[in-house]
Design a protein around this motif. Structure first.
Motif, PDB file in Angstrom:
ATOM      1  N   ARG A 114       9.083  -0.084   1.227  1.00 57.87           N
ATOM      2  CA  ARG A 114       8.806   0.858   0.139  1.00 57.87           C
ATOM      3  C   ARG A 114       9.027   0.232  -1.227  1.00 57.87           C
ATOM      4  O   ARG A 114       8.316   0.544  -2.175  1.00 57.87           O
ATOM      5  CB  ARG A 114       9.631   2.131   0.310  1.00 57.87           C
ATOM      6  N   LEU A 115       9.973  -0.689  -1.336  1.00 62.40           N
ATOM      7  CA  LEU A 115      10.204  -1.390  -2.603  1.00 62.40           C
ATOM      8  C   LEU A 115       9.033  -2.303  -2.953  1.00 62.40           C
ATOM      9  O   LEU A 115       8.558  -2.308  -4.081  1.00 62.40           O
ATOM     10  CB  LEU A 115      11.476  -2.229  -2.537  1.00 62.40           C
ATOM     11  N   VAL A 116       8.583  -3.089  -1.988  1.00 59.98           N
ATOM     12  CA  VAL A 116       7.542  -4.070  -2.296  1.00 59.98           C
ATOM     13  C   VAL A 116       6.144  -3.451  -2.314  1.00 59.98           C
ATOM     14  O   VAL A 116       5.243  -3.996  -2.952  1.00 59.98           O
ATOM     15  CB  VAL A 116       7.569  -5.292  -1.353  1.00 59.98           C
ATOM     16  N   ASN A 117       5.945  -2.305  -1.649  1.00 59.29           N
ATOM     17  CA  ASN A 117       4.637  -1.641  -1.656  1.00 59.29           C
ATOM     18  C   ASN A 117       4.489  -0.655  -2.807  1.00 59.29           C
ATOM     19  O   ASN A 117       3.455  -0.017  -2.926  1.00 59.29           O
ATOM     20  CB  ASN A 117       4.380  -0.906  -0.332  1.00 59.29           C
ATOM     21  N   ILE A 131       7.153  -1.469  14.785  1.00 53.63           N
ATOM     22  CA  ILE A 131       5.752  -1.882  14.709  1.00 53.63           C
ATOM     23  C   ILE A 131       5.058  -1.170  13.552  1.00 53.63           C
ATOM     24  O   ILE A 131       4.342  -1.794  12.756  1.00 53.63           O
ATOM     25  CB  ILE A 131       5.030  -1.601  16.044  1.00 53.63           C
ATOM     26  N   THR A 132       5.286   0.125  13.429  1.00 52.20           N
ATOM     27  CA  THR A 132       4.683   0.902  12.341  1.00 52.20           C
ATOM     28  C   THR A 132       5.102   0.357  10.982  1.00 52.20           C
ATOM     29  O   THR A 132       4.269   0.218  10.073  1.00 52.20           O
ATOM     30  CB  THR A 132       5.062   2.392  12.470  1.00 52.20           C
ATOM     31  N   GLU A 133       6.381   0.043  10.833  1.00 54.38           N
ATOM     32  CA  GLU A 133       6.881  -0.493   9.557  1.00 54.38           C
ATOM     33  C   GLU A 133       6.252  -1.845   9.242  1.00 54.38           C
ATOM     34  O   GLU A 133       5.788  -2.071   8.122  1.00 54.38           O
ATOM     35  CB  GLU A 133       8.404  -0.623   9.581  1.00 54.38           C
ATOM     36  N   ILE A 134       6.229  -2.740  10.204  1.00 55.56           N
ATOM     37  CA  ILE A 134       5.673  -4.076   9.973  1.00 55.56           C
ATOM     38  C   ILE A 134       4.185  -3.961   9.649  1.00 55.56           C
ATOM     39  O   ILE A 134       3.676  -4.611   8.723  1.00 55.56           O
ATOM     40  CB  ILE A 134       5.916  -4.994  11.186  1.00 55.56           C
ATOM     41  N   ASP A 135       3.485  -3.120  10.378  1.00 52.68           N
ATOM     42  CA  ASP A 135       2.049  -2.956  10.173  1.00 52.68           C
ATOM     43  C   ASP A 135       1.728  -2.296   8.829  1.00 52.68           C
ATOM     44  O   ASP A 135       0.630  -2.461   8.311  1.00 52.68           O
ATOM     45  CB  ASP A 135       1.451  -2.152  11.327  1.00 52.68           C
ATOM     46  N   ALA A 136       2.668  -1.557   8.253  1.00 53.98           N
ATOM     47  CA  ALA A 136       2.428  -0.818   7.009  1.00 53.98           C
ATOM     48  C   ALA A 136       2.469  -1.701   5.758  1.00 53.98           C
ATOM     49  O   ALA A 136       2.129  -1.223   4.674  1.00 53.98           O
ATOM     50  CB  ALA A 136       3.442   0.323   6.879  1.00 53.98           C
TER      51      ALA A 136
END
Length: 147
Positions: A143-146, A17-22
């Motif tokens: 992390r790549l796309v952000n 959830i944390t990853e998707i929300d980030a």
């Protein structure tokens, strides 16, 4: 052992959830580039389908019906819906896992995989490592796309 698995599944689904929300830009969930063929969104759908099929349906007798190809074909599912479905998967695991008896854990899993039959206990550990494998991919993708 089952108590530990319950805690680990819940911990890692909270991380999902944390990853998707980030994701800062929601459409980035669905990006693929070069050799990266699975988006974070599709990996999330795959994890939801995997856990609901193997644990919910097969071990918990839920009415979940899996459509594995759709897990990789669906696109542009809103982030809120992905998170809602992860939460529903967490709740399913909290209902199903505590009710798996020691006898059921010791039984061979209903599907053969990787060349041999294994116990349900082994398969639950396998599913947790599968979750972690894809969770790591999602983290890397984010992390790549952000960047």
């Amino acid at each position: 052992m089952l108590d530990s698995l319950i805690l680990l599944y819940d911990r890692d689904l909270q991380k999902l959830i944390t990853e998707i929300d980030a994701y800062k830009i929601e459409s980035d969930l669905w990006l693929i580039r070069g050799e990266i063929k699975n988006s974070a969104g599709n990996l999330c759908l795959h994890l939801i389908g995997n856990l609901n099929h193997y644990i919910g349906h097969q071990l918990g007798n839920t009415d979940y019906v899996r459509n594995r190809p759709l897990e990789f074909e669906d696109k542009d599912i809103p982030k809120e819906k992905l998170i809602f479905n992860i939460e529903a998967t967490r709740e399913m695991l909290k209902r199903v896992l505590p009710n798996i008896s020691a006898d059921v854990l010791a039984q061979n899993h209903t599907e053969e995989f990787y060349g041999g039959n294994h116990s349900n206990e082994y398969f639950l550990i396998h599913l947790l490592t599968h979750l972690n494998y894809h969770l790591g991919q999602i983290n890397y993708h984010r992390r790549l796309v952000n960047a």
